[in-house]
Motif scaffolding. Sequence first.
Motif, PDB file in Angstrom:
ATOM      1  N   MET A   1       0.836  -1.214   0.000  1.00  0.00           N
ATOM      2  CA  MET A   1       0.000   0.000   0.000  1.00  0.00           C
ATOM      3  C   MET A   1       0.863   1.253   0.000  1.00  0.00           C
ATOM      4  SD  MET A   1      -3.343  -0.032   2.475  1.00  0.00           S
ATOM      5  CE  MET A   1      -4.416   1.283   1.922  1.00  0.00           C
ATOM      6  N   ARG A  13       8.546  12.155   8.726  1.00  0.00           N
ATOM      7  CA  ARG A  13       9.674  11.228   8.838  1.00  0.00           C
ATOM      8  C   ARG A  13       9.337  10.057   9.766  1.00  0.00           C
ATOM      9  NH1 ARG A  13      15.681  11.734   9.074  1.00  0.00           N
ATOM     10  NH2 ARG A  13      16.490  10.765  10.945  1.00  0.00           N
ATOM     11  N   LEU A  17       9.030   6.134   8.864  1.00  0.00           N
ATOM     12  CA  LEU A  17       9.808   5.105   9.576  1.00  0.00           C
ATOM     13  C   LEU A  17       8.892   4.022  10.143  1.00  0.00           C
ATOM     14  CD1 LEU A  17      12.521   7.261  11.413  1.00  0.00           C
ATOM     15  CD2 LEU A  17      12.936   5.488   9.683  1.00  0.00           C
ATOM     16  N   HIS A  20       7.596   1.561   7.018  1.00  0.00           N
ATOM     17  CA  HIS A  20       8.418   0.543   6.350  1.00  0.00           C
ATOM     18  C   HIS A  20       8.196  -0.860   6.898  1.00  0.00           C
ATOM     19  CE1 HIS A  20      10.559   3.117   3.578  1.00  0.00           C
ATOM     20  NE2 HIS A  20      10.770   3.984   4.547  1.00  0.00           N
ATOM     21  N   PRO A  21       8.246  -1.068   8.228  1.00  0.00           N
ATOM     22  CA  PRO A  21       8.034  -2.436   8.712  1.00  0.00           C
ATOM     23  C   PRO A  21       6.644  -2.979   8.368  1.00  0.00           C
ATOM     24  CG  PRO A  21       9.057  -1.079  10.412  1.00  0.00           C
ATOM     25  CD  PRO A  21       8.622  -0.155   9.319  1.00  0.00           C
ATOM     26  N   LEU A  22       5.671  -2.093   8.209  1.00  0.00           N
ATOM     27  CA  LEU A  22       4.330  -2.539   7.826  1.00  0.00           C
ATOM     28  C   LEU A  22       4.248  -2.841   6.329  1.00  0.00           C
ATOM     29  CD1 LEU A  22       2.151   0.029   9.835  1.00  0.00           C
ATOM     30  CD2 LEU A  22       2.648  -2.343  10.446  1.00  0.00           C
ATOM     31  N   GLY A  23       5.334  -2.602   5.605  1.00  0.00           N
ATOM     32  CA  GLY A  23       5.320  -2.830   4.169  1.00  0.00           C
ATOM     33  C   GLY A  23       4.606  -1.725   3.420  1.00  0.00           C
ATOM     34  N   LEU A  24       4.508  -0.546   4.039  1.00  0.00           N
ATOM     35  CA  LEU A  24       3.861   0.591   3.384  1.00  0.00           C
ATOM     36  C   LEU A  24       4.913   1.454   2.707  1.00  0.00           C
ATOM     37  CD1 LEU A  24       1.441   1.626   6.283  1.00  0.00           C
ATOM     38  CD2 LEU A  24       0.977   0.093   4.356  1.00  0.00           C
ATOM     39  N   ALA A  39      14.674  11.563   3.852  1.00  0.00           N
ATOM     40  CA  ALA A  39      15.727  10.562   4.057  1.00  0.00           C
ATOM     41  C   ALA A  39      15.141   9.154   4.135  1.00  0.00           C
ATOM     42  CB  ALA A  39      16.510  10.868   5.339  1.00  0.00           C
ATOM     43  N   VAL A  40      13.855   9.056   4.405  1.00  0.00           N
ATOM     44  CA  VAL A  40      13.252   7.738   4.608  1.00  0.00           C
ATOM     45  C   VAL A  40      11.994   7.534   3.773  1.00  0.00           C
ATOM     46  CG1 VAL A  40      14.214   7.371   6.902  1.00  0.00           C
ATOM     47  CG2 VAL A  40      12.075   8.629   6.667  1.00  0.00           C
ATOM     48  N   GLU A 278       2.431   4.460  14.019  1.00  0.00           N
ATOM     49  CA  GLU A 278       1.940   3.209  13.430  1.00  0.00           C
ATOM     50  C   GLU A 278       0.419   3.168  13.472  1.00  0.00           C
ATOM     51  OE1 GLU A 278       3.808  -0.465  14.575  1.00  0.00           O
ATOM     52  OE2 GLU A 278       2.052  -1.630  13.966  1.00  0.00           O
ATOM     53  N   ARG A 282      -2.057   2.647  10.451  1.00  0.00           N
ATOM     54  CA  ARG A 282      -3.027   1.542  10.441  1.00  0.00           C
ATOM     55  C   ARG A 282      -4.425   2.086  10.158  1.00  0.00           C
ATOM     56  NH1 ARG A 282      -2.226  -3.216  14.834  1.00  0.00           N
ATOM     57  NH2 ARG A 282       0.031  -3.266  15.077  1.00  0.00           N
ATOM     58  N   LEU A 287      -6.486  -0.621   8.343  1.00  0.00           N
ATOM     59  CA  LEU A 287      -5.994  -1.804   9.060  1.00  0.00           C
ATOM     60  C   LEU A 287      -6.472  -1.763  10.515  1.00  0.00           C
ATOM     61  CD1 LEU A 287      -2.388  -1.703   7.586  1.00  0.00           C
ATOM     62  CD2 LEU A 287      -4.140  -3.430   7.086  1.00  0.00           C
ATOM     63  N   PRO A 288      -6.479  -2.916  11.194  1.00  0.00           N
ATOM     64  CA  PRO A 288      -6.892  -2.917  12.606  1.00  0.00           C
ATOM     65  C   PRO A 288      -5.926  -2.089  13.455  1.00  0.00           C
ATOM     66  CG  PRO A 288      -6.759  -5.167  11.724  1.00  0.00           C
ATOM     67  CD  PRO A 288      -6.141  -4.260  10.698  1.00  0.00           C
TER      68      PRO A 288
ATOM     69  N   ARG B  13      18.658  -3.322   5.784  1.00  0.00           N
ATOM     70  CA  ARG B  13      17.461  -2.480   5.908  1.00  0.00           C
ATOM     71  C   ARG B  13      17.134  -2.187   7.375  1.00  0.00           C
ATOM     72  NH1 ARG B  13      12.190  -2.023   3.004  1.00  0.00           N
ATOM     73  NH2 ARG B  13      10.464  -2.257   4.444  1.00  0.00           N
ATOM     74  N   PHE B 323       7.573  -6.410   7.357  1.00  0.00           N
ATOM     75  CA  PHE B 323       7.669  -6.818   5.963  1.00  0.00           C
ATOM     76  C   PHE B 323       8.971  -6.227   5.420  1.00  0.00           C
ATOM     77  CE2 PHE B 323       2.843  -7.376   4.852  1.00  0.00           C
ATOM     78  CZ  PHE B 323       2.771  -8.402   5.761  1.00  0.00           C
TER      79      PHE B 323
END
Lengths: 361, 361
Positions: A1, A13, A17, A20-24, A39-40, A278, A282, A287-288, B13, B323
């Motif tokens: 997404m 920023r 950050l 990214h871990p959520l794959g967004l 930068a991110v 986050e 979400r 997202l939940p 990463r 992710f």
Amino acid sequence: MRVGILGGGQLGRMLALAGHPLGLETTVLDPGEAPCGAAVAAHLRGEYDDLGLLRRLAEWADVVTYEFEQVPEAAPAELAGQVPVHPGPEALATGRDRLNEKTLFRELGIPTARFAAVDSRDALKAAVADIGLPAVLKTRTLGYDGKGQAVLREDGDVDAAWNEIGGVPLILEEVVPFEREVSMIAVRGADGAQRFYPLAENHHEQGILLESRPRPADPREADAVDYAARLLERLDYVGTVALELFDAGDRLLANEMAPRVHNSGHWTIEGAETSQFENHLRAVCGLPLGATDPVGHSAMLNLIGVLPERADVLAVPGAHLHFYGKDSRPGRKVGHITVRADSAAELEGRLERVRRLLPAA
Amino acid sequence: MRVGILGGGQLGRMLALAGHPLGLETTVLDPGEAPCGAAVAAHLRGEYDDLGLLRRLAEWADVVTYEFEQVPEAAPAELAGQVPVHPGPEALATGRDRLNEKTLFRELGIPTARFAAVDSRDALKAAVADIGLPAVLKTRTLGYDGKGQAVLREDGDVDAAWNEIGGVPLILEEVVPFEREVSMIAVRGADGAQRFYPLAENHHEQGILLESRPRPADPREADAVDYAARLLERLDYVGTVALELFDAGDRLLANEMAPRVHNSGHWTIEGAETSQFENHLRAVCGLPLGATDPVGHSAMLNLIGVLPERADVLAVPGAHLHFYGKDSRPGRKVGHITVRADSAAELEGRLERVRRLLPAA
């Protein structure tokens, strides 16, 4: 997404950050050459009312959000219809204007200090006569960190205050003695689910937030949750919101709301199960929501103007650095530190160590 | 400060993601067109033995580290002298070669299964006669996730195993019955300070790590700390190291070491006060190390091959998604989930919910 973000400062920023871990994937739209969010995240450079750029962002993104409520009205208007924008237009129109905020608070039965719209010198005099002194005259829009405000202590201050900030839409607010400033960070999902972080106690100096500290099980928490919930429902809100209140001893008075992630919620990165960043993502992505429970005892210290020595701060157990990648400048928020500990007493000791390391702003 | 990283996969990463809040700039050197680390770090594209590129990295960076130990020897050799490289050359030479690892373990009095170098079919036969069967024949370098290994159960397997992976330097290892596989993630700072995470229990399937779970106060922790400390001191190590061991019931046997952040330490992002990634960066940048204490109860599940539905996972309280931004492919690590809870029982229930959501690899 894909998430588009209007504004690429530290809030954009930290949103990126968290994404990214959520794959967004995230893209910030920002007029700066190298805003710290770039930068991110990908960066679309240009003005917030550049319609061509807004269209490019809308085509790329699955949803658009913003890191500040003072975006030109053209931006959400242009985006709406092309891509979902969260929080929605009414939340933005409310959060960007102090009079709209206070009016909505009153409509929802959320207590506030007395206030009046001021659009002329005569209206200011009438408002002062009605509300009494001391009072604060504020610009309805664009004020932040204590900017765009004038305190009126006696009748002789009226003209000076008008001369200082008059000529734009203003609001006069009663000054109510208060014991402390608190904020409720809340989040509402696309499905209407609501979550509330512990009430945070805030310490400002010269209008700039210096410290925020969650106070789980605070006796005023239930009221703050009640008020925030009314706002979330009424605005059909999606995302993280901050409601700032004064604790006047016997009751809370709502001061303002920010329709976005907020400085007084930065402690949630380490201090809560799910951060405000986050949870905002979400929510706007449908997202939940994540749990808002505190993790240990924590507090946040803003870094104003200049950064401390990295090694000195990191030598304090439980200290977590957040440098924003911004140049030093007096009064500028260039980072924050969250301190976490297993007990309130341990936290106090660590905070005291960190405070001693902070250069004067 | 600027940190160069050889390799831009998920470890690079997550290092870069940990670096931004510390105010560290990161550049990954990676031959891929768009390695997943490049979403959050600058990217120098090219081969690891491209001397010109290595010089560019050395000129830009204040320190260089790596996300995998199989970097061509030319890389650290070229970098050394131009820029500090951590962990150092001896750690790299040890960690990239199973025979070197086992030899060093033996030298340091760290128990291992019996082993022998194998460079020919005859040497293999002699080793089998000496060590007995069952045994595992492994390539000394470049093996990972169970690749480059052959199990020998009876004499008739010897030729087949040689035919399968012979022709490169090999090691034959005794198969010792063990109760569980554990790993010790440790970190040593530039000043010699050492920190140790709780021992983690690992569950592999077909040679690929599926789950890791910290076991604070494990009865074997003291031994694992002792062994890891010997390695850190002997190698004058700077950075995070992973030591994998078998728990043979009455004792630990060291299996291998990885001179880098490690999959069995991913739970530290939410499950420890300071993550293995942040502590690796702190170490290689000469900063004080952070606390390695656990935060609540946690466990990590790898996502192999395909990703689960984001919304399903996030609906589980305490579930934290990671992710990696990689394409799906059978057997590929494409992400992980850390689950955190306030009690072991609560963690177990949440883990079971998450396990049911994972697609078959």
